[in-house]
Scaffold this motif. Sequence first.
Motif, mmCIF file in Angstrom:
data_model
loop_
_atom_site.group_PDB
_atom_site.id
_atom_site.type_symbol
_atom_site.label_atom_id
_atom_site.label_comp_id
_atom_site.label_asym_id
_atom_site.label_seq_id
_atom_site.Cartn_x
_atom_site.Cartn_y
_atom_site.Cartn_z
ATOM 1 N N MET A 1 74.971 41.567 76.745
ATOM 2 C CA MET A 1 73.545 41.597 76.554
ATOM 3 C C MET A 1 72.878 41.163 77.868
ATOM 4 N N SER A 2 71.775 41.798 78.199
ATOM 5 C CA SER A 2 71.048 41.477 79.427
ATOM 6 C C SER A 2 69.827 40.610 79.119
ATOM 7 N N LEU A 3 69.241 40.043 80.176
ATOM 8 C CA LEU A 3 68.027 39.253 80.001
ATOM 9 C C LEU A 3 66.888 40.103 79.450
ATOM 10 N N THR A 4 66.843 41.368 79.843
ATOM 11 C CA THR A 4 65.774 42.241 79.353
ATOM 12 C C THR A 4 65.895 42.446 77.846
ATOM 13 N N LEU A 5 67.107 42.643 77.366
ATOM 14 C CA LEU A 5 67.309 42.813 75.927
ATOM 15 C C LEU A 5 66.985 41.518 75.190
ATOM 16 N N LEU A 6 67.360 40.386 75.761
ATOM 17 C CA LEU A 6 67.056 39.099 75.155
ATOM 18 C C LEU A 6 65.543 38.926 74.990
ATOM 19 N N LEU A 7 64.787 39.247 76.037
ATOM 20 C CA LEU A 7 63.330 39.144 75.951
ATOM 21 C C LEU A 7 62.766 40.157 74.961
ATOM 22 N N ASP A 8 63.299 41.362 74.955
ATOM 23 C CA ASP A 8 62.850 42.369 73.989
ATOM 24 C C ASP A 8 63.053 41.883 72.559
ATOM 25 N N LEU A 9 64.202 41.276 72.282
ATOM 26 C CA LEU A 9 64.482 40.774 70.937
ATOM 27 C C LEU A 9 63.518 39.653 70.555
ATOM 28 N N ALA A 10 63.309 38.713 71.464
ATOM 29 C CA ALA A 10 62.388 37.606 71.179
ATOM 30 C C ALA A 10 60.968 38.125 70.964
ATOM 31 N N ALA B 1 60.896 39.933 85.422
ATOM 32 C CA ALA B 1 60.460 41.103 86.188
ATOM 33 C C ALA B 1 61.606 41.637 87.028
ATOM 34 N N ALA B 2 62.325 40.743 87.696
ATOM 35 C CA ALA B 2 63.477 41.172 88.494
ATOM 36 C C ALA B 2 64.503 41.860 87.602
ATOM 37 N N ALA B 3 64.744 41.304 86.424
ATOM 38 C CA ALA B 3 65.703 41.910 85.498
ATOM 39 C C ALA B 3 65.248 43.310 85.092
ATOM 40 N N HIS B 4 63.975 43.458 84.752
ATOM 41 C CA HIS B 4 63.452 44.785 84.379
ATOM 42 C C HIS B 4 63.550 45.772 85.544
ATOM 43 N N ALA B 5 63.390 45.289 86.762
ATOM 44 C CA ALA B 5 63.456 46.164 87.939
ATOM 45 C C ALA B 5 64.898 46.432 88.365
ATOM 46 N N GLY B 6 65.845 45.713 87.766
ATOM 47 C CA GLY B 6 67.255 45.925 88.093
ATOM 48 C C GLY B 6 67.689 45.280 89.395
ATOM 49 N N VAL B 7 66.996 44.193 89.794
ATOM 50 C CA VAL B 7 67.360 43.492 91.028
ATOM 51 C C VAL B 7 67.602 42.020 90.706
ATOM 52 N N PRO B 8 68.415 41.335 91.514
ATOM 53 C CA PRO B 8 68.628 39.909 91.272
ATOM 54 C C PRO B 8 67.429 39.065 91.720
ATOM 55 N N ALA B 9 67.230 37.968 91.023
ATOM 56 C CA ALA B 9 66.221 36.982 91.399
ATOM 57 C C ALA B 9 66.923 35.846 92.130
ATOM 58 N N ASP C 1 68.412 50.940 83.464
ATOM 59 C CA ASP C 1 69.302 50.327 82.489
ATOM 60 C C ASP C 1 70.025 49.186 83.191
ATOM 61 N N VAL C 2 69.983 48.026 82.578
ATOM 62 C CA VAL C 2 70.572 46.842 83.195
ATOM 63 C C VAL C 2 71.959 46.620 82.604
ATOM 64 N N ASP C 3 72.950 46.632 83.470
ATOM 65 C CA ASP C 3 74.331 46.363 83.072
ATOM 66 C C ASP C 3 74.477 44.863 82.846
#
Length: 172
Positions: free
Chosen positions: A1-10, A67-75, A133-135
């Motif tokens: 699970m990615s951070l983006t999916l975690l935020l989407d679920l919340a 935002a970095a997660a949604h853009a597919g880049v590391p923070a 899509d975030v791996d």
Amino acid sequence: MSLTLLLDLATGMVPDRIAVGSGDGGMTFAELDRRARNAAVRIQEAQAGSLAYVGLSGPAFHVSLFAAAHAGVPAAPLNYRLSDEQLADLIRQLDAPVIVADETYLPHLPAGAQTITTADLLALPDADPSFVDVDDESTAVLLFTSGTTSAPKGVMLRHSHLVCYVHQTVDP
């Protein structure tokens, strides 16, 4: 699970629950998600390969992370207490970073760096996002750490690591 999916679920489950800040005036999950998506568009438009954060902890940090997660880049959160030279050295190690910084720290950043203030980040207008899509095994955060005698080295935290940490801290 990615951070983006975690935020989407919340956001889907409890959109009006406070995600960041105090109960009086804090940012809800829906607001965090909206602002992160708007900031992700800005990161993509800049063709950034990473996002560096130089500032105090607060709502802009959380928005930057997602935002970095949604853009597919590391923070990469960077210590604002470092010298100008040390900050510049860490920033050089990042892939084409956009730097989100408190206005106080802008003079300490390398000349010509792509920057956005934390205030401007939080005020970005709504945009039409298109995300990658975030791996789960891609790098979510680069933490620069060192012992007492060595130069900082980047340590990768993957999306799966951070999501596992969240699950471990909220599950009884």
